[in-house]
Design a protein around this motif. Structure first.
Motif, PDB file in Angstrom:
ATOM      1  N   LEU A  39     107.917  76.445  59.892  1.00  0.00           N
ATOM      2  CA  LEU A  39     108.193  75.341  58.971  1.00  0.00           C
ATOM      3  C   LEU A  39     107.419  74.114  59.442  1.00  0.00           C
ATOM      4  O   LEU A  39     107.723  73.534  60.483  1.00  0.00           O
ATOM      5  N   MET A  40     106.413  73.745  58.668  1.00  0.00           N
ATOM      6  CA  MET A  40     105.581  72.589  58.982  1.00  0.00           C
ATOM      7  C   MET A  40     106.120  71.364  58.248  1.00  0.00           C
ATOM      8  O   MET A  40     106.541  71.462  57.092  1.00  0.00           O
ATOM      9  N   SER A  41     106.078  70.210  58.891  1.00  0.00           N
ATOM     10  CA  SER A  41     106.603  68.995  58.264  1.00  0.00           C
ATOM     11  C   SER A  41     105.611  68.370  57.290  1.00  0.00           C
ATOM     12  O   SER A  41     105.988  67.560  56.454  1.00  0.00           O
TER      13      SER A  41
ATOM     14  N   PRO B  11      95.140  67.136  55.663  1.00  0.00           N
ATOM     15  CA  PRO B  11      94.083  67.368  56.658  1.00  0.00           C
ATOM     16  C   PRO B  11      94.600  67.862  58.007  1.00  0.00           C
ATOM     17  O   PRO B  11      93.810  68.277  58.849  1.00  0.00           O
ATOM     18  N   ASP B  12      95.915  67.839  58.224  1.00  0.00           N
ATOM     19  CA  ASP B  12      96.442  68.117  59.557  1.00  0.00           C
ATOM     20  C   ASP B  12      97.083  69.490  59.697  1.00  0.00           C
ATOM     21  O   ASP B  12      96.992  70.121  60.748  1.00  0.00           O
ATOM     22  N   GLY B  13      97.761  69.948  58.658  1.00  0.00           N
ATOM     23  CA  GLY B  13      98.588  71.136  58.765  1.00  0.00           C
ATOM     24  C   GLY B  13      97.854  72.422  59.079  1.00  0.00           C
ATOM     25  O   GLY B  13      98.236  73.174  59.996  1.00  0.00           O
TER      26      GLY B  13
ATOM     27  N   VAL C 223      94.983  49.872  67.941  1.00  0.00           N
ATOM     28  CA  VAL C 223      95.110  51.097  68.727  1.00  0.00           C
ATOM     29  C   VAL C 223      96.164  51.956  68.050  1.00  0.00           C
ATOM     30  O   VAL C 223      97.243  51.466  67.696  1.00  0.00           O
ATOM     31  N   TYR C 224      95.844  53.246  67.877  1.00  0.00           N
ATOM     32  CA  TYR C 224      96.733  54.156  67.159  1.00  0.00           C
ATOM     33  C   TYR C 224      97.225  55.275  68.066  1.00  0.00           C
ATOM     34  O   TYR C 224      96.595  55.603  69.075  1.00  0.00           O
ATOM     35  N   VAL C 225      98.324  55.881  67.642  1.00  0.00           N
ATOM     36  CA  VAL C 225      98.954  56.933  68.424  1.00  0.00           C
ATOM     37  C   VAL C 225      98.219  58.262  68.345  1.00  0.00           C
ATOM     38  O   VAL C 225      98.348  59.094  69.246  1.00  0.00           O
ATOM     39  N   ALA C 226      97.437  58.465  67.278  1.00  0.00           N
ATOM     40  CA  ALA C 226      96.874  59.797  67.060  1.00  0.00           C
ATOM     41  C   ALA C 226      95.458  59.746  66.498  1.00  0.00           C
ATOM     42  O   ALA C 226      95.060  58.779  65.839  1.00  0.00           O
ATOM     43  N   ARG C 227      94.724  60.803  66.749  1.00  0.00           N
ATOM     44  CA  ARG C 227      93.335  60.943  66.333  1.00  0.00           C
ATOM     45  C   ARG C 227      93.156  60.794  64.830  1.00  0.00           C
ATOM     46  O   ARG C 227      92.156  60.229  64.371  1.00  0.00           O
TER      47      ARG C 227
ATOM     48  N   GLY D 243      96.457  59.540  72.477  1.00  0.00           N
ATOM     49  CA  GLY D 243      97.698  60.278  72.269  1.00  0.00           C
ATOM     50  C   GLY D 243      97.503  61.748  72.547  1.00  0.00           C
ATOM     51  O   GLY D 243      96.405  62.206  72.897  1.00  0.00           O
ATOM     52  N   PRO D 244      98.578  62.516  72.390  1.00  0.00           N
ATOM     53  CA  PRO D 244      98.519  63.944  72.707  1.00  0.00           C
ATOM     54  C   PRO D 244      97.639  64.717  71.729  1.00  0.00           C
ATOM     55  O   PRO D 244      97.451  64.307  70.581  1.00  0.00           O
ATOM     56  N   ASP D 245      97.131  65.830  72.206  1.00  0.00           N
ATOM     57  CA  ASP D 245      96.357  66.755  71.383  1.00  0.00           C
ATOM     58  C   ASP D 245      97.353  67.615  70.611  1.00  0.00           C
ATOM     59  O   ASP D 245      98.021  68.477  71.164  1.00  0.00           O
ATOM     60  N   PHE D 246      97.461  67.386  69.291  1.00  0.00           N
ATOM     61  CA  PHE D 246      98.463  68.078  68.480  1.00  0.00           C
ATOM     62  C   PHE D 246      98.180  69.575  68.361  1.00  0.00           C
ATOM     63  O   PHE D 246      99.108  70.382  68.227  1.00  0.00           O
ATOM     64  N   LEU D 247      96.910  69.957  68.391  1.00  0.00           N
ATOM     65  CA  LEU D 247      96.578  71.383  68.329  1.00  0.00           C
ATOM     66  C   LEU D 247      97.074  72.088  69.581  1.00  0.00           C
ATOM     67  O   LEU D 247      97.594  73.214  69.521  1.00  0.00           O
ATOM     68  N   ASP D 248      96.935  71.418  70.721  1.00  0.00           N
ATOM     69  CA  ASP D 248      97.392  72.009  71.977  1.00  0.00           C
ATOM     70  C   ASP D 248      98.910  72.194  71.963  1.00  0.00           C
ATOM     71  O   ASP D 248      99.423  73.172  72.515  1.00  0.00           O
TER      72      ASP D 248
END
Length: 332
Positions: free
Chosen positions: A38-40, A46-48, A253-257, A269-274
């Motif tokens: 279940l993806m949010s 572009p992210d899912g 400055v942003y939290v994500a790519r 910020g963290p690598d969401f793919l990882d």
């Protein structure tokens, strides 16, 4: 009397018959497992898809192939509460062995629907504060996974802002107030301010109109900058937030790519793919018999610094070479 040929045939037939039940039992035990996802976010966003692909690839590397020894059922919540609840009911009804929940909202809905199906989450901001787990070391329920970030890392955001835009003295902090994650991140940002000569002004993200007015009012005074913390609302309104920063000439400055690929200045910020690759590892362990309650919640291990040089040029900023050297990705 049976001749030798017939006697050998009957003996072989009897031997084969004796092994049939064993073979049948082996096939039954090698059942196809079932994994819910279940993806949010939305399927066409572009992210899912990249996150799902990272999860599926790692799962396959661990020996689980969709359509062979596992069936994977994917649903997309698209940030809508009603849609998320509907898909939670569908996934739980399918009787999965485990469910991957990407984002906070799917976890909330899943925990309301089942206390028995193991839930592995990714990209959850504060699982203890949200009540998803009893503690990071000992989740204690049917839920565990990977946090979105450690609050201590948010102290780097004001440092990065001052490094890329030394003239900034006032900072608008876009956050989702009233949540554990919003409070935790803002506290982390405050911890990074001493010695930098920065004055913080929190701005809420839930009411879009109010956010626009607050940013416009903030920008009327000089030497302003912006920090955008992580939240579902900030992700949904990423284009608007990036547009506001550009319109009012605010280095941000942003939290994500994904903010930077949309035109933002810099992100850390963290690598969401990882996160999703690591979540596949926990799903594998659940399918092999381990329990979610016994698997500790883990923090990100891979962070990325991304800089958009086009945006820097538009803002009249010269990015220090030392900062460029540390960047994981530079958009030119």
């Amino acid at each position: 009397m049976l001749d030798l040929g017939r006697r050998q045939f009957i003996t072989m037939l009897a031997s084969a018959a004796a092994t049939w039940p064993v073979s049948a039992r082996a096939q039954q035990t090698e059942r196809v497992r079932r994994v819910g996802v279940l993806m949010s976010v939305a399927a066409d966003g572009p992210d899912g898809e990249p996150r799902l692909a990272a999860f599926l690839k790692r799962l396959q590397e661990l020996g689980w192939t969709d359509g062979q020894n596992v069936r994977i059922d994917v649903r997309w919540g698209a940030g809508e509460a009603e849609r998320t609840r509907k898909y939670v009911a569908e996934l739980v009804a399918l009787g999965p062995d485990v469910i991957l929940a990407s984002g906070d909202h799917p976890v909330v809905a899943l925990q309301q629907a089942t206390s028995t199906v193991p839930i592995i989450f990714a990209m959850v901001a504060d699982p203890v504060g949200a009540g998803f787990v009893e503690s990071l070391a000992h989740p204690g329920r049917n839920t565990t996974g990977f946090t979105l970030y450690e609050y201590s890392t948010t102290a780097k955001w004001p440092e990065l802002l001052k490094e890329i835009a030394p003239g900034v003295k006032r900072v608008a902090v876009i956050r989702e107030a009233g949540t554990a994650a919003g409070t935790g991140q803002f506290t982390g940002v405050q911890a990074g301010v001493p010695g930098l000569g920065l004055e913080l002004s929190p701005i809420g993200v839930r009411d879009v109109g109010e956010m626009e007015r607050a940013v416009a009012a903030f920008s009327r005074s000089p030497n302003g900058g912006m920090i955008v913390t992580g939240s579902a609302q900030a992700a949904v309104h990423r284009d608007l937030i990036v547009t506001l920063a550009a319109r009012h000439k605010l280095p941000a400055v942003y939290v994500a790519r994904f903010f930077v690929t949309a035109g933002g200045l810099i992100s850390y910020g963290p690598d969401f793919l990882d996160e999703h690759r690591r979540a596949a590892g926990y799903v594998d362990r659940i399918l092999k018999g381990e329990k979610a309650a016994d698997l500790p919640v883990q923090a990100p291990t891979k962070y990325e610094l991304v800089i958009n040089l086009r945006t820097a040029k538009a803002l009249g900023l010269e990015v220090p070479l030392s900062l460029l050297a540390r960047a994981d990705e530079v958009i030119e």
